[in-house]
Design a protein around this motif. Structure first.
Motif, PDB file in Angstrom:
ATOM      1  N   THR C  82       0.741  -1.339   0.265  1.00 32.00           N
ATOM      2  CA  THR C  82       0.559  -0.038  -0.018  1.00 32.00           C
ATOM      3  C   THR C  82       0.625   1.036  -0.109  1.00 32.00           C
ATOM      4  O   THR C  82       2.294   1.211   0.428  1.00 32.00           O
ATOM      5  N   ASP C  83      -0.484   2.552   0.037  1.00 34.57           N
ATOM      6  CA  ASP C  83       0.788   3.356  -0.557  1.00 34.57           C
ATOM      7  C   ASP C  83       0.912   4.567   0.811  1.00 34.57           C
ATOM      8  O   ASP C  83      -0.064   3.561   2.142  1.00 34.57           O
ATOM      9  N   ALA C  84       0.958   5.708   0.764  1.00 33.55           N
ATOM     10  CA  ALA C  84       1.130   6.627   1.456  1.00 33.55           C
ATOM     11  C   ALA C  84       0.104   6.361   3.177  1.00 33.55           C
ATOM     12  O   ALA C  84      -0.593   6.290   3.659  1.00 33.55           O
ATOM     13  N   LEU C  85      -0.376   7.154   1.559  1.00 33.96           N
ATOM     14  CA  LEU C  85      -2.567   6.832   2.130  1.00 33.96           C
ATOM     15  C   LEU C  85      -3.252   5.577   1.998  1.00 33.96           C
ATOM     16  O   LEU C  85      -4.319   5.482   2.532  1.00 33.96           O
ATOM     17  N   GLY C  86      -2.542   4.279   2.441  1.00 34.85           N
ATOM     18  CA  GLY C  86      -2.951   3.340   3.046  1.00 34.85           C
ATOM     19  C   GLY C  86      -3.819   2.317   1.147  1.00 34.85           C
ATOM     20  O   GLY C  86      -5.082   1.759   1.675  1.00 34.85           O
ATOM     21  N   ARG C  87      -3.608   3.360   0.040  1.00 35.71           N
ATOM     22  CA  ARG C  87      -4.118   3.135  -0.799  1.00 35.71           C
ATOM     23  C   ARG C  87      -4.034   1.238  -1.367  1.00 35.71           C
ATOM     24  O   ARG C  87      -2.773   1.333  -1.648  1.00 35.71           O
ATOM     25  N   ASP C  88      -4.500   1.041  -2.250  1.00 28.79           N
ATOM     26  CA  ASP C  88      -3.895  -1.015  -2.697  1.00 28.79           C
ATOM     27  C   ASP C  88      -3.047  -0.262  -4.028  1.00 28.79           C
ATOM     28  O   ASP C  88      -3.901   0.058  -5.197  1.00 28.79           O
ATOM     29  N   MET C 253       1.422   8.678  -9.745  1.00 30.03           N
ATOM     30  CA  MET C 253       2.294   7.236  -8.848  1.00 30.03           C
ATOM     31  C   MET C 253       3.109   7.617  -8.271  1.00 30.03           C
ATOM     32  O   MET C 253       3.826   7.521  -6.714  1.00 30.03           O
ATOM     33  N   ILE C 254       4.169   7.827  -8.956  1.00 34.36           N
ATOM     34  CA  ILE C 254       5.993   7.617  -8.919  1.00 34.36           C
ATOM     35  C   ILE C 254       6.119   9.132  -8.050  1.00 34.36           C
ATOM     36  O   ILE C 254       6.184   9.045  -7.297  1.00 34.36           O
ATOM     37  N   ASN C 255       5.232  10.063  -8.656  1.00 30.95           N
ATOM     38  CA  ASN C 255       5.724  11.884  -7.771  1.00 30.95           C
ATOM     39  C   ASN C 255       5.462  11.295  -6.376  1.00 30.95           C
ATOM     40  O   ASN C 255       5.732  11.805  -5.523  1.00 30.95           O
ATOM     41  N   GLU C 256       3.790  10.627  -5.720  1.00 28.17           N
ATOM     42  CA  GLU C 256       3.736  10.785  -5.046  1.00 28.17           C
ATOM     43  C   GLU C 256       4.198   9.605  -4.230  1.00 28.17           C
ATOM     44  O   GLU C 256       4.436  10.140  -3.065  1.00 28.17           O
ATOM     45  N   GLY C 257       4.447   8.968  -4.690  1.00 26.75           N
ATOM     46  CA  GLY C 257       5.632   7.378  -3.764  1.00 26.75           C
ATOM     47  C   GLY C 257       6.934   7.870  -3.372  1.00 26.75           C
ATOM     48  O   GLY C 257       7.669   7.912  -2.179  1.00 26.75           O
ATOM     49  N   ARG C 258       7.482   9.023  -4.249  1.00 23.87           N
ATOM     50  CA  ARG C 258       8.507   9.171  -4.041  1.00 23.87           C
ATOM     51  C   ARG C 258       9.403   9.894  -2.684  1.00 23.87           C
ATOM     52  O   ARG C 258      10.253   9.389  -2.068  1.00 23.87           O
ATOM     53  N   GLY C 259       7.809  10.606  -1.925  1.00 25.57           N
ATOM     54  CA  GLY C 259       8.917  10.710  -0.522  1.00 25.57           C
ATOM     55  C   GLY C 259       8.377   9.707   0.252  1.00 25.57           C
ATOM     56  O   GLY C 259       9.549   9.883   0.788  1.00 25.57           O
ATOM     57  N   SER C 264       9.393   2.559   1.983  1.00 31.57           N
ATOM     58  CA  SER C 264       8.266   0.895   0.725  1.00 31.57           C
ATOM     59  C   SER C 264       8.870   1.471  -0.451  1.00 31.57           C
ATOM     60  O   SER C 264       8.181   2.580  -1.105  1.00 31.57           O
ATOM     61  N   ILE C 265       9.241   1.032  -1.278  1.00 26.47           N
ATOM     62  CA  ILE C 265       9.747   1.527  -2.797  1.00 26.47           C
ATOM     63  C   ILE C 265       9.033   0.836  -3.935  1.00 26.47           C
ATOM     64  O   ILE C 265       8.634   1.556  -5.356  1.00 26.47           O
ATOM     65  N   TRP C 266       7.648  -0.338  -3.008  1.00 22.31           N
ATOM     66  CA  TRP C 266       6.646  -0.922  -4.531  1.00 22.31           C
ATOM     67  C   TRP C 266       5.362   0.607  -4.859  1.00 22.31           C
ATOM     68  O   TRP C 266       5.302   0.548  -5.816  1.00 22.31           O
ATOM     69  N   PRO C 267       5.122   2.015  -4.039  1.00 24.41           N
ATOM     70  CA  PRO C 267       4.520   2.546  -4.719  1.00 24.41           C
ATOM     71  C   PRO C 267       5.276   3.256  -6.018  1.00 24.41           C
ATOM     72  O   PRO C 267       4.355   3.575  -6.873  1.00 24.41           O
ATOM     73  N   VAL C 268       6.670   3.156  -5.567  1.00 27.17           N
ATOM     74  CA  VAL C 268       6.968   4.195  -7.166  1.00 27.17           C
ATOM     75  C   VAL C 268       7.232   2.978  -7.853  1.00 27.17           C
ATOM     76  O   VAL C 268       7.304   3.138  -9.371  1.00 27.17           O
TER      77      VAL C 268
END
Lengths: 279, 293, 297
Positions: C82-88, C253-259, C264-268
């Protein structure tokens, strides 16, 4: 034996010329550059005067660069002349094909040297032959299909060729498709621009034989352009010799071969004769 | 021109039951079938036939070329007794250009446009006649250029190929093929697409070259008339076979094989009427389609 | 042999079909397609299917937050975490395919249609119109495309339509040039002369005679432009000028996951891999199509 629609010289005891060229000239390189400076230009044709009678075959002979193809293109309305007049059946012929009446465009047909280039590779043969039928006679799809088959038979090709693409048939067959497309318009005047010089010898003979038969049966007038004097002799009633854009000599075939007057004609004739041993 | 001719007059070219195949899809298709060809030294042989009959393949094999998708399925080609398929690439290079000269169909485009005629000729000599020093190379190049009919060879040597007409370029290509004094000269359709006068000039030149040297000539063309002026013998090829092989006059006057007869009859000749005129003028119903239009 | 018999023989000889009739048409085209391109076509089909079936394939809604804890690692429930906001992430990647394919495909279609039409017109008109048109397009082409895209999208505000039209029109100059060059090769051919001699109009010649011959070029161009648009649209989204949230978009998504890369590397990695694989696939297919069409087309 002549089909009913072909009666180009019916009831004319002393036929008027079908086509007359009076002092036709042409130049190359009239294209403008980006800044409007004129490009280099050269004379391709200089003051050419000729006439072609109904039912006659006039061979236009000359080496490459002599201007013979340019002449055919001018008559077909594909290239402007820089001077002179062209008359067809007594009236002046507009220079641009688009300015000619549909009947004029239909009556004057041109066949090009290389069928690889003159047939659209993306069109089936039936569509290629059918287009003049649609354009000039407004035939429906069903009528066209029937007529296309007749025309294929006329050029000795099987009817299933209508469904083939040009690259699926041989070079000689392609040139016969080009011939069928020209015949579809029921022309009076056929301009043949080196139509066999890209073909093998025996294929050449088959196309010439076919054209000879069609000519005999229809009374078509032919402007037959070739660089081969022997082919010209086989085909023509009269021969016109073109050298560097100028007409050297026009004479009936036998006269020209028996007593060529112009030095260039003599040189051309000598080049065609075997040098060391009789054929 | 000097050439080293052995005392035994063995055939220069000897092709024996040669079958050559091209790969097409997954299968091999023969383009040359069990072809026999023998050419003696000093002979001039015309190889006639139409597109696809295998004559260009034969020329390419005589030059020792190999190509992917092509194989010799049976038989052998021998030039001066050497089986070409057993020679190493280095040996083949020694044969090509040195002992076999080649004039391609488009003489003009075969000349490197950025090099002067002198450089083109001297490069051939440097590769194939290393014993010649620079002045001798220049002299040989000049001599060859004069031999192919350039009245001012010194001027021509300094010019670039594009400064010559099509006929002149063809003669430069001939000079390139002859400058190393080969024993065998192969010409592949050199006159196709040329005007009658250029063709005649080339043939007259080759006749003259034959008179002055012992070079063996194989002239490939579909034009029987051109061949007839130069060759002692004409071989007619059809579908990968030689179907007729005889003295020039005999082939032209009395062709035997049906294909040869058709080919001879199809040649436009100044001294004969078109053979179809009778049939056509009778209007013997050949074209039912036109009549019903 | 009598003359007429010789004549009959010529005709017969000349009527023999060529030894190797080269089939033209769709089937022959497919047969000539290299293996890599066939695999690519298959992969692209999978991309399309997955995107189309995303609502059924995705285990979670792509926009719903806190379906899991933030930055969960991949597990049986959340295949890509999941990402920073807990989305799948997996569901978002699936839905992101829809955005990417539709936007890039739409932009490429626009490019090819406009560029193709302009290229045909310019090639056939020639003369002054051609000169002016080409110079104008060259000026446009000289401005870096990402900067121009940012300017336009920034001015008009990011929306799917604005991005698609901007990206689509940006590539028009180069598409025009390619199609014009291809068409020019045919304008000089005798079948065009034959059509002129028949009195066909300019439009008829462009559409009936020339267009079928440049169809292959257009197909290749469409394919190239799709790959290009995937990258540019991804870049715009990464910079915050893509489809507005909550639309799932790989670039965004890549931009959001960057931080959260250290968490977690998966969101990027997941959207980046999806973009990279799509571009590679499209390029392989483009290459194959161009080869199968042969050098002449």
């Amino acid at each position: 034996m002549r089909p009913a629609f072909y009666s180009p010289n019916a009831g004319a005891p002393a036929p008027l010329p079908l086509l007359t060229l009076e002092g036709v000239s042409a130049r190359y390189g009239q294209t403008r550059g980006l800044l409007g400076r004129p490009g280099a230009s050269a004379d391709v044709l200089r003051q050419v005067s000729l006439s072609l009678h109904p039912g006659e075959t006039l061979a236009l002979v000359g080496e490459s660069g002599s201007g013979k193809s340019t002449l055919a293109r001018i008559v077909a309305g594909l290239q402007p002349a820089s001077g002179g007049r062209i008359c067809y059946r007594g009236g002046e012929l507009p220079a641009d094909a688009h300015k000619r009446s549909a009947d004029l465009r239909r009556e004057i047909q041109i066949i090009f040297q290389n069928p690889d280039s003159s047939l659209n590779r993306r069109h089936r043969i039936g569509r290629t032959i059918g287009r003049p039928l649609e354009l000039f006679f407004g035939l429906s799809a069903r009528e066209r299909e029937k007529r296309v088959i007749d025309l294929l038979h006329a050029v000795r090709l099987p009817e299933d060729y209508a469904w083939r693409y040009p690259e699926e048939v041989s070079g000689g067959e392609r040139q016969r498709v080009a011939l069928a497309r020209a015949l579809a318009a029921q022309p009076r005047l056929l301009l043949c621009d080196e139509i066999v010089s890209a073909l093998d010898v025996s294929v050449q003979a088959s196309v010439l034989a076919l054209l000879g038969t069609i000519k005999a049966q229809t009374g078509l007038s032919l402007l037959f352009i070739t660089h081969d004097l022997a082919v010209a002799r086989w085909f023509a009633d009269r021969i016109a010799v073109l050298y560097r854009g100028e007409l050297c000599e026009v004479a009936p075939v036998e006269e020209l071969f028996a007593a060529p007057r112009h030095p260039y004609t003599q040189a051309l004739l000598a080049a065609h004769r075997p040098s060391t041993r009789p054929f | 021109m000097t050439s080293s001719i052995p005392s035994r007059r063995a055939p220069l070219v000897h092709v024996e039951r040669l079958t050559v195949e091209y790969r097409q899809g997954g299968t091999w298709r023969p383009v040359i079938r069990e072809l026999d060809l023998t050419i003696g030294r000093g002979e001039a042989v015309g190889l006639a036939g139409e597109s696809g009959c295998g004559k260009s393949t034969l020329v390419s094999l005589l030059l020792g070329e190999t190509r992917p998708g092509r194989r010799i399925a049976a038989g052998a080609l021998r030039v001066d007794g050497h089986d070409l398929s057993t020679l190493s690439p280095a040996q083949l290079r020694g044969l090509r250009g040195r002992r076999i000269g080649f004039v391609p169909q488009n003489g003009g485009t075969s000349l490197t446009p950025t090099r002067r005629v002198a450089t083109l000729l001297e490069d051939v000599l440097r590769a194939h006649r290393p014993e010649l020093a620079a002045p001798a190379r220049r002299a040989r190049a000049r001599e060859q250029l004069a031999a192919v009919g350039f009245p001012d060879p010194d001027g021509a040597l300094q010019r670039f190929p594009h400064q010559f007409s099509g006929g002149q370029q063809q003669r430069i290509a001939l000079a390139l093929a002859l400058v190393s004094e080969p024993e065998l000269l192969l010409l592949d359709e050199p006159t196709t697409g040329q005007d009658a006068q250029i063709r005649r000039a080339l043939i007259d030149l080759l006749v003259e070259i034959r008179r002055q040297s012992e070079v063996t000539i194989v002239f490939v063309s579909h034009d029987l008339l051109t061949l007839s002026d130069l060759c002692d013998r004409i071989d007619i090829m059809s579908e990968g076979r030689i179907v007729e092989s005889n003295a020039t006059a005999a082939v032209l006057a009395r062709p035997v094989h049906p294909y040869a007869r058709r080919l001879v009859a199809a040649v436009p000749r100044l001294d004969a009427p078109p053979p179809w005129r009778n049939g056509a003028e009778r209007g013997d119903g050949l074209l039912p389609g036109v009549a019903t239009l | 042999m009598s003359d007429s018999k010789i004549f009959a023989e010529w005709i017969a000889a000349a009527s023999v079909p060529p030894a190797r009739p080269r089939r033209s048409g769709t089937r022959a085209f497919l047969a000539r397609l290299p293996r890599a391109a066939r695999v690519a076509a298959l992969v692209l089909l999978v991309y399309a299917l997955v995107s189309a079936l995303a609502p059924w394939l995705a285990p979670f809604s792509p926009a719903e937050i806190f379906v899991g804890a933030p930055f969960e690692p991949p597990s049986a429930t959340h295949f890509l975490g999941t990402d920073a906001l807990g989305r799948d992430v997996f569901s978002r990647v699936l839905y992101g395919g829809r955005t990417a394919l539709l936007m890039a495909g739409g932009a490429a279609l626009l490019t090819t249609a406009v560029g193709g039409a302009l290229g045909l017109v310019l090639s056939y008109c020639g003369g002054l119109a051609d000169e002016i048109g080409m110079r104008f397009l060259e000026v446009l082409a000289s401005i870096p495309s990402v900067i121009l895209a940012l300017l336009v999208v920034g001015a008009l505000g990011p929306s799917i339509a604005v991005v698609v039209v901007t990206v689509g029109l940006l590539a028009v100059p180069s598409s025009t040039r390619v199609v014009r060059a291809a068409a020019l090769a045919f304008v000089a051919e005798d079948f065009v002369l034959a059509a002129r001699a028949r009195g066909e109009g300019r439009l008829a010649i462009a559409l009936r005679e020339i267009l079928p011959n440049v169809a292959g070029t257009l197909l290749v161009e469409f394919s190239i432009r799709t790959g290009w648009a995937v990258i540019l649209i991804g870049a715009l989204a990464f910079l915050g000028f893509g489809a507005p949230p909550p639309t799932p978009d790989w670039g965004a998504m890549i931009n959001e996951g960057r931080g959260g890369l250290d968490a977690s590397i998966w969101p990027v990695v997941a959207p980046a891999a999806a973009i990279a694989a799509l571009v590679l696939t499209v390029n392989l297919l483009t290459d194959g199509i161009a080869r199968a069409l042969g050098p002449a087309r």
